[in-house]
Enzyme design. Structure first.
Site, PDB file in Angstrom:
ATOM      1  N   GLY A 223     -42.675 -43.482   8.087  1.00 10.65           N
ATOM      2  CA  GLY A 223     -44.129 -43.340   8.035  1.00 10.65           C
ATOM      3  C   GLY A 223     -44.504 -41.926   7.666  1.00 10.65           C
ATOM      4  N   GLY A 224     -45.691 -41.519   8.077  1.00 10.55           N
ATOM      5  CA  GLY A 224     -46.216 -40.212   7.683  1.00 10.55           C
ATOM      6  C   GLY A 224     -45.844 -39.104   8.662  1.00 10.55           C
ATOM      7  CB  ALA A 227     -46.966 -41.258  12.756  1.00 13.50           C
ATOM      8  CD  GLU A 243     -35.450 -42.264   5.415  1.00 14.29           C
ATOM      9  OE1 GLU A 243     -35.841 -41.928   4.298  1.00 14.29           O
ATOM     10  OE2 GLU A 243     -34.355 -41.909   5.885  1.00 14.29           O
ATOM     11  CB  CYS A 277     -42.299 -43.012   0.518  1.00 10.75           C
ATOM     12  SG  CYS A 277     -40.840 -43.995   0.230  1.00 10.75           S
TER      13      CYS A 277
HETATM   14  P1  NAD Z   1     -48.313 -43.955   9.375  1.00  9.60           P
HETATM   15  O1  NAD Z   1     -47.528 -42.752   9.727  1.00  9.60           O
HETATM   16  O2  NAD Z   1     -49.785 -43.906   9.503  1.00  9.60           O
HETATM   17  O3  NAD Z   1     -47.833 -45.199  10.273  1.00  9.60           O
HETATM   18  C1  NAD Z   1     -46.460 -45.523  10.382  1.00  9.60           C
HETATM   19  C2  NAD Z   1     -46.196 -46.093  11.758  1.00  9.60           C
HETATM   20  O4  NAD Z   1     -46.466 -45.092  12.741  1.00  9.60           O
HETATM   21  C3  NAD Z   1     -47.076 -47.279  12.115  1.00  9.60           C
HETATM   22  O5  NAD Z   1     -46.317 -48.215  12.813  1.00  9.60           O
HETATM   23  C4  NAD Z   1     -48.167 -46.654  12.970  1.00  9.60           C
HETATM   24  O6  NAD Z   1     -48.723 -47.569  13.898  1.00  9.60           O
HETATM   25  C5  NAD Z   1     -47.433 -45.539  13.672  1.00  9.60           C
HETATM   26  N1  NAD Z   1     -48.318 -44.382  13.976  1.00  9.60           N
HETATM   27  C6  NAD Z   1     -49.392 -43.963  13.299  1.00  9.60           C
HETATM   28  N2  NAD Z   1     -49.912 -42.856  13.860  1.00  9.60           N
HETATM   29  C7  NAD Z   1     -49.132 -42.579  14.931  1.00  9.60           C
HETATM   30  C8  NAD Z   1     -49.148 -41.556  15.925  1.00  9.60           C
HETATM   31  N3  NAD Z   1     -50.072 -40.595  15.945  1.00  9.60           N
HETATM   32  N4  NAD Z   1     -48.193 -41.577  16.875  1.00  9.60           N
HETATM   33  C9  NAD Z   1     -47.240 -42.540  16.877  1.00  9.60           C
HETATM   34  N5  NAD Z   1     -47.183 -43.527  15.968  1.00  9.60           N
HETATM   35  C10 NAD Z   1     -48.113 -43.553  15.000  1.00  9.60           C
HETATM   36  O7  NAD Z   1     -47.865 -44.351   7.889  1.00  9.60           O
HETATM   37  P2  NAD Z   1     -48.428 -45.509   6.945  1.00  9.60           P
HETATM   38  O8  NAD Z   1     -49.796 -45.136   6.489  1.00  9.60           O
HETATM   39  O9  NAD Z   1     -48.199 -46.844   7.552  1.00  9.60           O
HETATM   40  O10 NAD Z   1     -47.385 -45.379   5.730  1.00  9.60           O
HETATM   41  C11 NAD Z   1     -47.514 -44.388   4.761  1.00  9.60           C
HETATM   42  C12 NAD Z   1     -46.597 -43.213   4.985  1.00  9.60           C
HETATM   43  O11 NAD Z   1     -45.263 -43.657   5.176  1.00  9.60           O
HETATM   44  C13 NAD Z   1     -46.563 -42.319   3.760  1.00  9.60           C
HETATM   45  O12 NAD Z   1     -46.537 -40.971   4.146  1.00  9.60           O
HETATM   46  C14 NAD Z   1     -45.268 -42.726   3.089  1.00  9.60           C
HETATM   47  O13 NAD Z   1     -44.750 -41.761   2.210  1.00  9.60           O
HETATM   48  C15 NAD Z   1     -44.400 -42.965   4.269  1.00  9.60           C
HETATM   49  N6  NAD Z   1     -43.259 -43.812   3.904  1.00  9.60           N
HETATM   50  C16 NAD Z   1     -42.033 -43.232   3.809  1.00  9.60           C
HETATM   51  C17 NAD Z   1     -40.946 -43.995   3.385  1.00  9.60           C
HETATM   52  C18 NAD Z   1     -39.577 -43.393   3.255  1.00  9.60           C
HETATM   53  O14 NAD Z   1     -38.601 -44.152   3.181  1.00  9.60           O
HETATM   54  N7  NAD Z   1     -39.438 -42.068   3.208  1.00  9.60           N
HETATM   55  C19 NAD Z   1     -41.119 -45.348   3.091  1.00  9.60           C
HETATM   56  C20 NAD Z   1     -42.390 -45.896   3.216  1.00  9.60           C
HETATM   57  C21 NAD Z   1     -43.448 -45.120   3.619  1.00  9.60           C
END
Ligand code: NAD
Length: 466
Positions: A223-224, A227, A243, A277
Site C-alpha cells: 500500500g502507500g 499506512a 511493498e 504502483c
Molecule cells: P493505502 O495505503 O491507502 O491502503 C492499503 C491498505 O492499508 C488498505 O488495506 C488500507 O485499509 C490500509 N490503511 C490505509 N491507511 C492506513 C493507516 N493509516 N494505518 C493502517 N492501515 C491503513 O493504499 P491504496 O490506496 O489501497 O493503494 C495504493 C498504494 O499502494 C499506492 O501507493 C501504490 O503504489 C501502492 N501499491 C504498491 C504495490 C507494490 O507492490 N509496491 C502494489 C500495489 C499498490
C-alpha cells in the site's frame, strides 16, 4: 462516485457498503471486524499454524493447486467482482484472476524447493568434524494487509508463499475492494484448506493497525507510505515486508523501437486508469525522437475508449472514487499553472478521468515529484541520459524503471546508475513476473515480493550443528 467511507470514518462493530466507482451502484455490504474478533481470529490462526507447521511441502502444494483450480472454476465470477468493486475493466479483471491462479501454482511448486544448505564448521577449533545444517521452518501467523488496485493477485502474493512456507495467514483487504478477497477465502474452504489456516478480517486503518499490533509473527503490507509507516509503528518487533509506492520512469533513447515504446507507454500508463504502483508515471523522451514519439502517441491516447468497465469494448475505466479523480485533476491544473503544456485530456466526468498527456512538466510539480495514481503521462525531455538519471535518482521513491534502446553501452551505464529495485530493458517498469523478486528501494519498500523470495522471507532460518 463510490460511497465507501473514508478510512477515518470506519469504526468497529459496524458495516460498510461497496459501490462501483463507475456508476455508484451498491455491489456489496461488508461487516467490519471488531477488535475483539480480531484477537479471537489471531488466536485461532495460531492454533492452525501450530498444526500446519509440520505439513509436508507436497501437501502444501496440493492445497495451493486445489485453490488455483477453484479460482479457475470461479474465474468469471471473480473477474466480475473485481470489475464491480474497484472499476478496472473486465479484460483487466480477467487478467488479474489468471495471474492470481498462476501465483498460487508457482507458490505450490516453490514449496517443494525450500532447500537448506550444509556448511562445514572446521574453521573454528571446536568445529572440526562438525557440520551446520541450515533449514527454513515456518514463521507462524502472517498478517497480510493489501491495497485496492489488485485485490486478488496481491493477496495471492502473500497467501501462496505463506502456505507454501507452512504458515497460517490472516488478511485484511482494502475497504475499497474487499469482495474478491472474501470470495478467495470461501474458495479456500472449498479447496480443502484446514480450518482457520486462511482467515479474513474486514475494515480500514483501525482494523489494519489492530491486526499489526496483535501477536502475529510477520506483517506483509502492500500500500502507500502513510499506512506503511503507521503499520511499522504498530507492529513492534516482528519482521515486516512492505511493498510501497512508486514514481517510475520510462526512458526512450534515440535508437528506440518507437512503435513498441509507444504501445508500452499506452499500456502501462492507462492500465487500471493509471493506478498501478509501477506504472509509467514519468516519461523521459530523448529530444531527437520526441516529435516522432508524440506523433505516434497522441492518436493512440485519443483513441482509448473510456467508460463502463463492464463493457468489453472499454479500454479504461474510472479511478477508484471521486476524491481520487479530484486529486488527479487538481494536480493536472497545477502542473499547467507551473508551465506544463497540455497535449491531450485534462477533463473528467465523475470518476472517469480522460487519458491525459502533459509536456514540459516542472520537476517540482506534484505530477513529477509525487506518485500520481491516475491516467496522466508527464513528459520530461532530455539530451544527456546521465542528467535524466540524476533527476530520477533524486526522487524519494525507487521501485522500477524501464528503458527502450539497443545501445548496450548506455544500458550498462543505466544499470549501474539508476537507483531502483528493478530495471526493465525494452519494457516498461510495470512488467512483472510472479516468481521474480519485485519491490523497491528508499520509500518504495522494505524487502521484495515474488513467490520464491517471499517463501524464504516468511520462514525462520534454523541451524543444527552436529
Ligand atoms: P493505502 O495505503 O491507502 O491502503 C492499503 C491498505 O492499508 C488498505 O488495506 C488500507 O485499509 C490500509 N490503511 C490505509 N491507511 C492506513 C493507516 N493509516 N494505518 C493502517 N492501515 C491503513 O493504499 P491504496 O490506496 O489501497 O493503494 C495504493 C498504494 O499502494 C499506492 O501507493 C501504490 O503504489 C501502492 N501499491 C504498491 C504495490 C507494490 O507492490 N509496491 C502494489 C500495489 C499498490
Amino acid at each position: 462516485m463510490t460511497t465507501i467511507a473514508p478510512e477515518k470514518r470506519l469504526g468497529f462493530s459496524d458495516a460498510f457498503t461497496v459501490h462501483n466507482p463507475f456508476d455508484n451502484q451498491q455491489v456489496g455490504e461488508v461487516e467490519l471486524t471488531s477488535a475483539d474478533e480480531i484477537g479471537h481470529l489471531v488466536r485461532r490462526a495460531k492454533k492452525a499454524a501450530h498444526k500446519f507447521r509440520h505439513s509436508m511441502p507436497a501437501e502444501r502444494r496440493v492445497l495451493l493447486n486445489a485453490l488455483a483450480d477453484e479460482i479457475k472454476k470461479d474465474q468469471e465470477h471473480l473477474a466480475n467482482l473485481i470489475c464491480l468493486e474497484m472499476g478496472k475493466t473486465i479484460h483487466e479483471a480477467r487478467n488479474e484472476v489468471r495471474r492470481a491462479g498462476n501465483t498460487l501454482l508457482l507458490s505450490g511448486d516453490a514449496a517443494t524447493f525450500l532447500d537448506g544448505e550444509v556448511l562445514h564448521c572446521g574453521i573454528v577449533p571446536g568445529g572440526v568434524d562438525r557440520h551446520a545444517t541450515i533449514t527454513y521452518v515456518p514463521i507462524g501467523v502472517v498478517g497480510a494487509i493489501t491495497p485496492f488496485n489488485y485485490p486478488l493477485n496481491l493477496l495471492c502474493h502473500k497467501l501462496g508463499p505463506a502456505i507454501a512456507a507452512g504458515n497460517a495467514i490472516i488478511a485484511k483487504p482494502s475497504p475499497k475492494a474487499p469482495l474478491a478477497a472474501a470470495r478467495l477465502c470461501e474458495l479456500a474452504r472449498r479447496a480443502g484448506f484446514p480450518e482457520d489456516l486462511f482467515l479474513i478480517i474486514q475494515g480500514g486503518a483501525l482494523q489494519a493497525q489492530t491486526l499489526a499490533g496483535s501477536p502475529i509473527d510477520l506483517l506483509s503490507f502492500t500500500g502507500g507510505e502513510i499506512a506503511g509507516l503507521a503499520l511499522k509503528q504498530a507492529s513492534g518487533l516482528i519482521p515486516i515486508l512492505m511493498e510501497l509506492g512508486g514514481n517510475d520512469p520510462l526512458f526512450v533513447l534515440p535508437d528506440a523501437d518507437i512503435q513498441s515504446a509507444v504501445a508500452t507507454t499506452v499500456g502501462q500508463r492507462f492500465e487500471i486508469a493509471g493506478q498501478s504502483c509501477a506504472a509509467i508515471k514519468k516519461l523521459y523522451l530523448h529530444e531527437e525522437i520526441k516529435e516522432t514519439f508524440l506523433n505516434h502517441l497522441l492518436p493512440q491516447v485519443d483513441a482509448l475508449k473510456v467508460g463502463d468497465p463492464r463493457e468489453v469494448s472499454t479500454d479504461m475505466g474510472p479511478v477508484i472514487d471521486e476524491a481520487a479523480a479530484d486529486e488527479v485533476c487538481s494536480r493536472i491544473s497545477r502542473a499547467i499553472d507551473e508551465g506544463g503544456k497540455l497535449l491531450t485530456g485534462g477533463t473528467r466526468d465523475g470518476s472517469l478521468v480522460a487519458p491525459t498527456v502533459i509536456d514540459q512538466v516542472a520537476t517540482t510539480s506534484d505530477l513529477i515529484a509525487k506518485e500520481t495514481f491516475g491516467p496522466v503521462i508527464s513528459i520530461r525531455t532530455f539530451t544527456d541520459l546521465g542528467t535524466a538519471v540524476d533527476e530520477v535518482n533524486s526522487s524519494p521513491f525507487g521501485l522500477q524503471a524501464g528503458v527502450f534502446s539497443n545501445d548496450h553501452a548506455l544500458i550498462r551505464e543505466l544499470e549501474r546508475q539508476i537507483q531502483v529495485g528493478g530495471l526493465m530493458v525494452n519494457e516498461g517498469p510495470d512488467f512483472r513476473v510472479e516468481h521474480v523478486p519485485f519491490g523497491g528501494i528508499k520509500k518504495s519498500g522494505l524487502g521484495r515480493e515474488g513467490v520464491r523470495i517471499t517463501i524464504r522471507e516468511m520462514s525462520e532460518t534454523k541451524v543444527i550443528i552436529d
